[in-house]
Design a protein around this motif. Structure first.
Motif, PDB file in Angstrom:
ATOM      1  N   ASP A  92      -0.319  -2.381   4.535  1.00  0.00           N
ATOM      2  CA  ASP A  92      -1.164  -3.789   4.716  1.00  0.00           C
ATOM      3  C   ASP A  92      -2.654  -3.357   3.992  1.00  0.00           C
ATOM      4  OD1 ASP A  92       0.272  -4.766   6.674  1.00  0.00           O
ATOM      5  OD2 ASP A  92      -0.773  -3.846   8.323  1.00  0.00           O
ATOM      6  N   ALA A  93      -3.007  -2.302   3.792  1.00  0.00           N
ATOM      7  CA  ALA A  93      -4.195  -1.897   3.031  1.00  0.00           C
ATOM      8  C   ALA A  93      -3.893  -2.342   1.544  1.00  0.00           C
ATOM      9  CB  ALA A  93      -4.639  -0.475   3.056  1.00  0.00           C
ATOM     10  N   ARG A  94      -2.692  -1.788   1.047  1.00  0.00           N
ATOM     11  CA  ARG A  94      -2.397  -2.151  -0.485  1.00  0.00           C
ATOM     12  C   ARG A  94      -2.158  -3.832  -0.842  1.00  0.00           C
ATOM     13  NH1 ARG A  94       1.489   2.511   0.221  1.00  0.00           N
ATOM     14  NH2 ARG A  94       0.428   4.081  -1.256  1.00  0.00           N
ATOM     15  N   TRP A  95      -1.609  -4.533   0.383  1.00  0.00           N
ATOM     16  CA  TRP A  95      -1.433  -5.835   0.390  1.00  0.00           C
ATOM     17  C   TRP A  95      -3.028  -6.673   0.202  1.00  0.00           C
ATOM     18  CZ3 TRP A  95       1.580  -9.543  -1.135  1.00  0.00           C
ATOM     19  CH2 TRP A  95       1.172 -10.668  -0.923  1.00  0.00           C
ATOM     20  N   ALA A  96      -3.931  -5.906   1.381  1.00  0.00           N
ATOM     21  CA  ALA A  96      -5.173  -6.783   1.180  1.00  0.00           C
ATOM     22  C   ALA A  96      -5.966  -6.419  -0.029  1.00  0.00           C
ATOM     23  CB  ALA A  96      -5.889  -5.957   2.517  1.00  0.00           C
ATOM     24  N   ALA A  97      -5.603  -5.374  -0.732  1.00  0.00           N
ATOM     25  CA  ALA A  97      -6.491  -5.121  -2.082  1.00  0.00           C
ATOM     26  C   ALA A  97      -5.905  -5.897  -3.277  1.00  0.00           C
ATOM     27  CB  ALA A  97      -6.327  -3.740  -2.359  1.00  0.00           C
ATOM     28  N   PHE A  98      -4.412  -6.544  -3.113  1.00  0.00           N
ATOM     29  CA  PHE A  98      -3.657  -6.884  -3.989  1.00  0.00           C
ATOM     30  C   PHE A  98      -3.419  -8.424  -4.067  1.00  0.00           C
ATOM     31  CE2 PHE A  98       0.597  -8.549  -4.802  1.00  0.00           C
ATOM     32  CZ  PHE A  98       0.550  -8.432  -6.249  1.00  0.00           C
ATOM     33  N   HIS A  99      -3.385  -9.005  -2.872  1.00  0.00           N
ATOM     34  CA  HIS A  99      -2.668 -10.393  -2.676  1.00  0.00           C
ATOM     35  C   HIS A  99      -3.662 -11.569  -3.535  1.00  0.00           C
ATOM     36  CE1 HIS A  99      -5.230 -12.089   0.708  1.00  0.00           C
ATOM     37  NE2 HIS A  99      -5.159 -10.800   1.250  1.00  0.00           N
ATOM     38  N   GLY A 100      -4.971 -11.422  -3.484  1.00  0.00           N
ATOM     39  CA  GLY A 100      -5.669 -12.481  -4.027  1.00  0.00           C
ATOM     40  C   GLY A 100      -5.331 -13.775  -3.342  1.00  0.00           C
ATOM     41  N   ASP A 101      -4.834 -14.692  -4.067  1.00  0.00           N
ATOM     42  CA  ASP A 101      -4.596 -16.038  -3.627  1.00  0.00           C
ATOM     43  C   ASP A 101      -3.018 -16.299  -2.809  1.00  0.00           C
ATOM     44  OD1 ASP A 101      -7.105 -17.177  -4.060  1.00  0.00           O
ATOM     45  OD2 ASP A 101      -6.116 -17.772  -6.044  1.00  0.00           O
ATOM     46  N   LEU A 102      -2.278 -14.978  -2.943  1.00  0.00           N
ATOM     47  CA  LEU A 102      -1.115 -14.966  -2.477  1.00  0.00           C
ATOM     48  C   LEU A 102      -1.266 -15.138  -0.876  1.00  0.00           C
ATOM     49  CD1 LEU A 102       0.943 -12.476  -4.920  1.00  0.00           C
ATOM     50  CD2 LEU A 102       0.646 -14.845  -4.758  1.00  0.00           C
ATOM     51  N   GLU A 103      -0.058 -15.556  -0.087  1.00  0.00           N
ATOM     52  CA  GLU A 103      -0.033 -15.588   1.334  1.00  0.00           C
ATOM     53  C   GLU A 103       1.041 -14.792   1.845  1.00  0.00           C
ATOM     54  OE1 GLU A 103       0.392 -19.637   1.918  1.00  0.00           O
ATOM     55  OE2 GLU A 103      -1.637 -20.312   1.397  1.00  0.00           O
ATOM     56  N   THR A 104       1.132 -14.776   3.349  1.00  0.00           N
ATOM     57  CA  THR A 104       2.149 -13.964   3.957  1.00  0.00           C
ATOM     58  C   THR A 104       3.590 -14.352   3.336  1.00  0.00           C
ATOM     59  OG1 THR A 104       0.774 -13.396   5.833  1.00  0.00           O
ATOM     60  CG2 THR A 104       3.170 -13.274   5.875  1.00  0.00           C
ATOM     61  N   SER A 105       3.751 -15.605   3.168  1.00  0.00           N
ATOM     62  CA  SER A 105       5.105 -16.137   2.707  1.00  0.00           C
ATOM     63  C   SER A 105       5.523 -15.308   1.161  1.00  0.00           C
ATOM     64  CB  SER A 105       5.307 -17.768   2.549  1.00  0.00           C
ATOM     65  OG  SER A 105       4.103 -18.115   1.544  1.00  0.00           O
ATOM     66  N   ARG A 159       6.221  -1.575   2.748  1.00  0.00           N
ATOM     67  CA  ARG A 159       6.436  -2.767   3.510  1.00  0.00           C
ATOM     68  C   ARG A 159       6.023  -3.031   4.771  1.00  0.00           C
ATOM     69  NH1 ARG A 159      11.647  -0.148   2.355  1.00  0.00           N
ATOM     70  NH2 ARG A 159      12.647  -0.902   0.195  1.00  0.00           N
ATOM     71  N   PHE A 160       5.663  -2.144   5.643  1.00  0.00           N
ATOM     72  CA  PHE A 160       5.108  -2.190   6.907  1.00  0.00           C
ATOM     73  C   PHE A 160       4.104  -0.879   7.129  1.00  0.00           C
ATOM     74  CE2 PHE A 160       9.113  -4.319   7.133  1.00  0.00           C
ATOM     75  CZ  PHE A 160       8.928  -5.749   7.523  1.00  0.00           C
ATOM     76  N   GLY A 161       3.218  -1.192   8.008  1.00  0.00           N
ATOM     77  CA  GLY A 161       2.464  -0.023   8.215  1.00  0.00           C
ATOM     78  C   GLY A 161       0.965  -0.354   7.738  1.00  0.00           C
ATOM     79  N   PRO A 162       0.105   0.666   8.291  1.00  0.00           N
ATOM     80  CA  PRO A 162      -1.373   0.500   7.587  1.00  0.00           C
ATOM     81  C   PRO A 162      -1.549   0.393   6.314  1.00  0.00           C
ATOM     82  CG  PRO A 162      -1.081   1.809   9.743  1.00  0.00           C
ATOM     83  CD  PRO A 162       0.292   1.781   9.118  1.00  0.00           C
ATOM     84  N   ASN A 163      -0.832   1.560   5.497  1.00  0.00           N
ATOM     85  CA  ASN A 163      -0.807   1.516   4.218  1.00  0.00           C
ATOM     86  C   ASN A 163      -0.543   0.282   3.358  1.00  0.00           C
ATOM     87  OD1 ASN A 163      -2.129   4.159   4.451  1.00  0.00           O
ATOM     88  ND2 ASN A 163       0.080   5.242   4.176  1.00  0.00           N
TER      89      ASN A 163
END
Length: 234
Positions: free
Chosen positions: A39-52, A33-37
């Protein structure tokens, strides 16, 4: 209670949910949910997805884990939305700018040091203050009715510090306003309960048998909720 929420209420719902999830992540870290790990997972996964989308996915995950604790259907009383859908087909999610603003705002705050602080942050998201109230003594055999943000927070503190207590099994919350409903619902997730407590509007209390239960009501309870709670246990 199926009226479409106002835009300000939708924003408040999301901000309060983030406050609750931040507390849970601190108490029981997942690195999702929160924290560097995270964030790293989200950066690798999100593609066109946004913060919402990230926030919605977090809420969906939390509401699946603690059924009824984080979904908008509980907060806004969407009676026509199934238990496995936290939002429903008619839900309007956060816009991109609002999502970024809420996300940054939550991360800029200190991590909540207690369940009371976390719930206080959630209440502030709704623009309400919590009436101070001492945590009551609660035993494992007690069955309770709670009404009002101050009472919800005080009771949550008692459950957080107690042993062999079960929020979902022991507590019924009389909460008509969406803000009050969200506070009562999120406590289940914060305490690690397997499900949420029963949450009813003042108009729904008469359908329940609550006679003989203990009563915890704070001065910031809605007048109709306080009256219904008193009448139900008397």
């Amino acid at each position: 209670m199926s009226v479409t929420p106002a835009e300000a209420d939708i924003r408040a719902f999301y901000a309060a949910a983030l406050a609750g999830l931040r507390y849970i992540e601190e108490q029981r870290p997942t690195d999702r949910r929160f924290g560097p790990n995270a964030d790293a997972r989200w950066a690798a996964f999100h593609g066109d997805l946004e913060t919402s989308d990230r926030i919605d996915l977090m809420i969906r995950d939390a509401d699946a884990h603690w059924v009824g604790a984080f979904g908008a259907r509980t907060v806004f009383g969407f009676g026509d939305v199934s238990e496995d859908d936290p939002f429903g087909a008619k839900w309007t999610p956060l816009g991109g700018v609002d999502a970024e603003d809420l996300w940054r705002g939550e991360l800029e705050r200190p991590v909540p040091a207690s369940i009371a602080v976390a719930l206080g942050n959630a209440a502030k998201a709704w623009g309400i203050s919590v009436a101070p109230m001492a945590a009551p003594a609660v035993g494992a055999a007690d069955k309770l009715v709670v009404a009002g943000p101050g009472a919800i927070v005080a009771l949550a503190e008692a459950f957080a510090g107690g042993a062999d207590l079960d929020w979902a099994d022991q507590v019924v919350a009389v909460a008509t306003p969406a803000a009050h409903r969200q506070l009562a619902a999120m406590v289940a997730g914060m305490l690690g309960a397997t499900r949420a407590c029963a949450i009813v509007a003042a108009s729904e209390v008469a359908a329940l048998d609550l006679k003989g239960r203990g009563l915890v009501v704070s001065e910031d309870a809605q007048a109709e909720d306080a009256a219904a709670a008193h009448g139900a246990v008397g």
